[in-house]
Design a protein around this motif. Structure first.
Motif: not given
Length: 266
Positions: A217-228
């Motif tokens: 879910a953390d990663h999915a929040q980002h349109p690129v699919g991951r946390v930075g």
């Protein structure tokens, strides 16, 4: 004009022969920027309150004179001045400054309970610290045609509740950036990076370093699919510090995996 523009050669080491000073440089995003500069052929002068973290960087990198460290408190003018002097004595010149040192925790409770002392701590470290570093580095940067990169935050543009002091300090950095770009140009360019969610757990000093605990879910929040990661910020910092960005100044760049452009509905 008969001749077409030539195809320029790509510079694989854009930081070659350049010296970059980085505040808060021993951990987290700052370390990511430092390692990006080093990978691009440059040298770095780190400044951090945590002496242990700074020493660990030098021991792990094993790069000799290309990397140096001095303990730094950006909220103290004397400390900043001595840090700049040490960098000039060690390297002989300065080509870049990255202002990243600051208080990282944005949440401080309701505004009516926020003490003036705590408010001043945020602004004094996050904003005044950058001002002091710019003040004392600017003459040397002007001599070399250098560049400054201020690390602000997406919280300069959007907020959660009870984050006023942090948001104000980061918003101030964005304003400081465009004001300085006008004043310091054309000799010195000034830009800002606004990171979003960057996982820095693996970029700490050895005893506190660990793998980030991130959910799908953390990663999915980002349109690129991951946390930075700190590398994401380091890549842009190298561009803004180098000659390839010679026509870029006074700008702020959001690096957040697309989160600030994503509509949120409950």
């Amino acid at each position: 004009m008969k001749n077409s523009p030539a195809i320029a050669t790509y510079d694989a080491q854009p930081m070659r022969d350049r010296v970059v000073l980085i505040t808060g440089g021993a951990q987290g995003i700052s370390r990511g920027i430092a390692q990006a500069v080093l990978a691009a052929g440059g040298s770095v002068m780190l400044g951090d309150l945590d002496k242990q973290a700074g020493t660990a960087c030098l021991q792990e990198w094993q790069l000799g004179k290309r990397a140096a460290f001095r303990q730094l408190d950006v909220s103290r003018e004397t400390s900043v001045r001595r840090w700049i002097d040490t960098a000039l004595a060690h390297f002989g010149h300065i080509d870049g400054l990255v202002n990243n040192a600051g208080i990282a925790d944005p949440h401080q409770g309701p505004l009516h309970e926020l003490s003036l002392e705590k408010w001043n701590r945020y602004l004094g470290t996050n904003l005044t610290g950058a001002f002091l570093c710019c003040k004392y580095a600017l003459p040397a940067l002007s001599d070399t045609g250098g560049a400054i990169v201020n690390i602000a935050s997406t919280r300069a543009l959007q907020s959660e509740p009870h984050t006023e002091a942090y948001a104000a300090s980061k918003g101030g950095l964005v304003a400081l950036t465009h004001a300085m770009a006008v004043s310091a140009g054309p000799a010195v360019r000034v830009n800002a990076i606004l990171p979003g969610w960057i996982a820095t757990d693996a970029w700490q000093k050895p005893e506190t370093r660990h793998k980030p605990k991130l959910s799908r879910a953390d990663h999915a929040q980002h349109p690129v699919g991951r946390v930075g990661t700190p590398e994401d910020i380091g890549a842009l910092a190298v561009y803004l510090l180098g000659s390839a960005s010679g026509f870029v100044s006074g700008q702020h760049f959001v690096v957040d995996g697309g989160m600030t452009v994503k509509m949120q509905y409950v």
